[in-house]
Design an enzyme around this catalytic site. Sequence first.
Site, PDB file in Angstrom:
ATOM      1  N   ASN A 112       0.813  -1.228   0.000  1.00 27.04           N
ATOM      2  CA  ASN A 112       0.000   0.000   0.000  1.00 27.04           C
ATOM      3  C   ASN A 112       0.841   1.271   0.000  1.00 27.04           C
ATOM      4  OD1 ASN A 112       0.825  -0.315   2.647  1.00 27.04           O
ATOM      5  ND2 ASN A 112      -1.058   0.533   3.497  1.00 27.04           N
ATOM      6  N   GLU A 126       8.300   2.919  14.007  1.00 27.85           N
ATOM      7  CA  GLU A 126       9.109   3.215  12.829  1.00 27.85           C
ATOM      8  C   GLU A 126       9.257   4.723  12.690  1.00 27.85           C
ATOM      9  OE1 GLU A 126       6.993   0.297   9.898  1.00 27.85           O
ATOM     10  OE2 GLU A 126       9.166   0.063   9.835  1.00 27.85           O
ATOM     11  N   CYS A 160      -3.107   1.384   6.779  1.00 28.57           N
ATOM     12  CA  CYS A 160      -3.300   0.893   8.151  1.00 28.57           C
ATOM     13  C   CYS A 160      -3.925   1.985   8.993  1.00 28.57           C
ATOM     14  CB  CYS A 160      -2.010   0.491   8.854  1.00 28.57           C
ATOM     15  SG  CYS A 160      -0.576   0.385   7.907  1.00 28.57           S
ATOM     16  N   SER A 207      -0.413  -7.854   8.031  1.00 28.93           N
ATOM     17  CA  SER A 207      -1.576  -8.157   8.869  1.00 28.93           C
ATOM     18  C   SER A 207      -1.154  -8.635  10.262  1.00 28.93           C
ATOM     19  CB  SER A 207      -2.421  -9.239   8.210  1.00 28.93           C
ATOM     20  OG  SER A 207      -1.736 -10.464   8.257  1.00 28.93           O
ATOM     21  N   GLU A 245       4.589  -3.992  12.409  1.00 30.88           N
ATOM     22  CA  GLU A 245       3.630  -2.891  12.283  1.00 30.88           C
ATOM     23  C   GLU A 245       2.424  -3.474  11.563  1.00 30.88           C
ATOM     24  OE1 GLU A 245       1.259  -0.181  11.601  1.00 30.88           O
ATOM     25  OE2 GLU A 245       2.420  -0.040   9.769  1.00 30.88           O
TER      26      GLU A 245
HETATM   27  C1  UN1 Z   1       0.225   2.713   6.188  1.00 35.66           C
HETATM   28  O1  UN1 Z   1      -0.972   2.935   6.138  1.00 35.66           O
HETATM   29  O2  UN1 Z   1       0.641   1.557   6.156  1.00 35.66           O
HETATM   30  O3  UN1 Z   1       0.149   8.173   7.907  1.00 35.66           O
HETATM   31  C2  UN1 Z   1       1.229   3.793   6.225  1.00 35.66           C
HETATM   32  C3  UN1 Z   1      -0.120   7.812   6.760  1.00 35.66           C
HETATM   33  C4  UN1 Z   1       1.001   7.574   5.789  1.00 35.66           C
HETATM   34  C5  UN1 Z   1       1.610   6.233   6.023  1.00 35.66           C
HETATM   35  C6  UN1 Z   1       0.605   5.141   6.111  1.00 35.66           C
HETATM   36  N1  UN1 Z   1       2.013   8.596   5.933  1.00 35.66           N
HETATM   37  O4  UN1 Z   1      -1.275   7.649   6.422  1.00 35.66           O
END
Ligand code: UN1
Length: 513
Positions: A169, A481, A301, A246, A267
């Site tokens: 993603n 991270e 995420c 996941s 993560e």
């Molecule tokens: C992710 O969704 O795996 O904060 C990372 C954010 C992005 C990074 C997302 N800078 O939505």
Amino acid sequence: MTTVLERGNKMTPKGSKSTSHGAFNFIAGKWVRSPKGGSFENINPATEEVIDVYPDSTAEDVDQAVKAARKAFDSWRKVPVAKRGEILLKVMQVLVSQKEEIAKAMTREMGKILRETRGDVQEAIDTAFYYAGEGRRLFGQTTTSELPDKFSMSIRMPMGVCGLITPWNFPAAIPSWKVFPALICGNTVVLKPASDTPESSMRLVKALEEAGVPSGVVNLVYGRGSTTGKYLLEHPGVSLISFTGSSDIGSQIGASCGKSFKKCSLEMGGKNAQIVMEDADLDLALEGAVWGAFGTSGQRCTATSRVIVHEKVFKQFEERFVDRVKKIKVGNGLKDTTEMGPVVNKGQLEKVLEYIEIGKNKDKARLLTGGERYTEGECAKGYFLKPAVFEGTPKMRIAQEEIFGPVTVLLKVKSFEEAIQVLNDTAFGLSGSIYTRDVNRVMRAIRDMETGITYINAPTIGAEVHMPFGGVKQTGNGHREAGTAALDIFSDWKAVYVDYSGTLQRAQIDTHD
Ligand code: UN1
């Protein structure tokens, strides 16, 4: 986040088809085929066309990559940190010069719109810039000693070979959150990217090569998570695994690393919520929720998969939100006017449709809009979905489980306290947001949200690279991270004591004799 690695892209049996168009693994500074591996197709989710074919790597390929990284580690760890930083600065410059082509390639292979893939590359650029600067810092502590004529300090030690397993993603940003801090700390790496986004990883690794990263320091192996990823995870030459994916797979990875004493950073999933209080700027809250829920087709995420709205403004918010969501322009992400692209692959499409069914028929939630495939027009082909909004209740499966697609659930609450309780009522704890004008509520939300990232009057997505990224509960395993926090993943502390007294000095004892 959901998917790990292989889902959707077609695999062909081992040895059946070799790779085309220079789509190779990168091992010991060379672009090489997988002599005994199979291959997989990189598919454009907006058109279902095959872009290219990549190797499905074997245990032998992984072994070679790890050995190359081990060999390179001995010299790379001794390269002055400032020099390593200069290389990262060059990587940044290469990425700046290629930003547009990488973004286009990324949109083609994973679907999100160009404005967002440019942002993804920019996130990699920012990360390179940030860790290049670390080349002149990488601070430890110098401190006092309890004994006379004794000096103490702490320094960061590299770990060795880092196995990096990354999702589709954020195919430039997330690998760079791992590769760049790993390199600045003096490690070497083997990257196993998601098979939905092989070209983005290839371009990232080519930028590292062009910037002069020595042979063997960065290695790239393609393949499935359940095979190639597993070989990397279980290889005894790997000291650390950093994984984004996941919670299910993360838990298996964590268990394996526990057994083999590998350091492990995970993560994982999220079920992030945005709270809209009755005193919120509703226009702002509305735009925030649309962006948070449907940016990247909801495949972050950090995506806003729940919107918790105070009952006093619920009806008004719901009407306006649904109205706005219906107007989202869905289409090929390469077109300037598109606001939302397809989901990444067929498997993901099916999973989201399954959740729509669960929402309608098992949860008995009210589907207010969307949730179907297109039957005609430019979106009839490709993995496109109409963005979906449900009205539901907090315990429903669609309000508890990570869907990782363009679906969000509106939840009605009576008070601030209930809003916070509902926000916290999930297995995950990545990102949370509140829209309110009340400073007391702001401070309580900061204190009480069980999330690694908390936003005030801003959506749940949009983390910046110098800040710690990650979450609590089933989202993570205690690491963060980005920013200085990532240095704690990719290095071990060493405490150093220098005794220049010329006598035996016994800590804790001589001081109190
Ligand atoms: C992710 O969704 O795996 O904060 C990372 C954010 C992005 C990074 C997302 N800078 O939505």
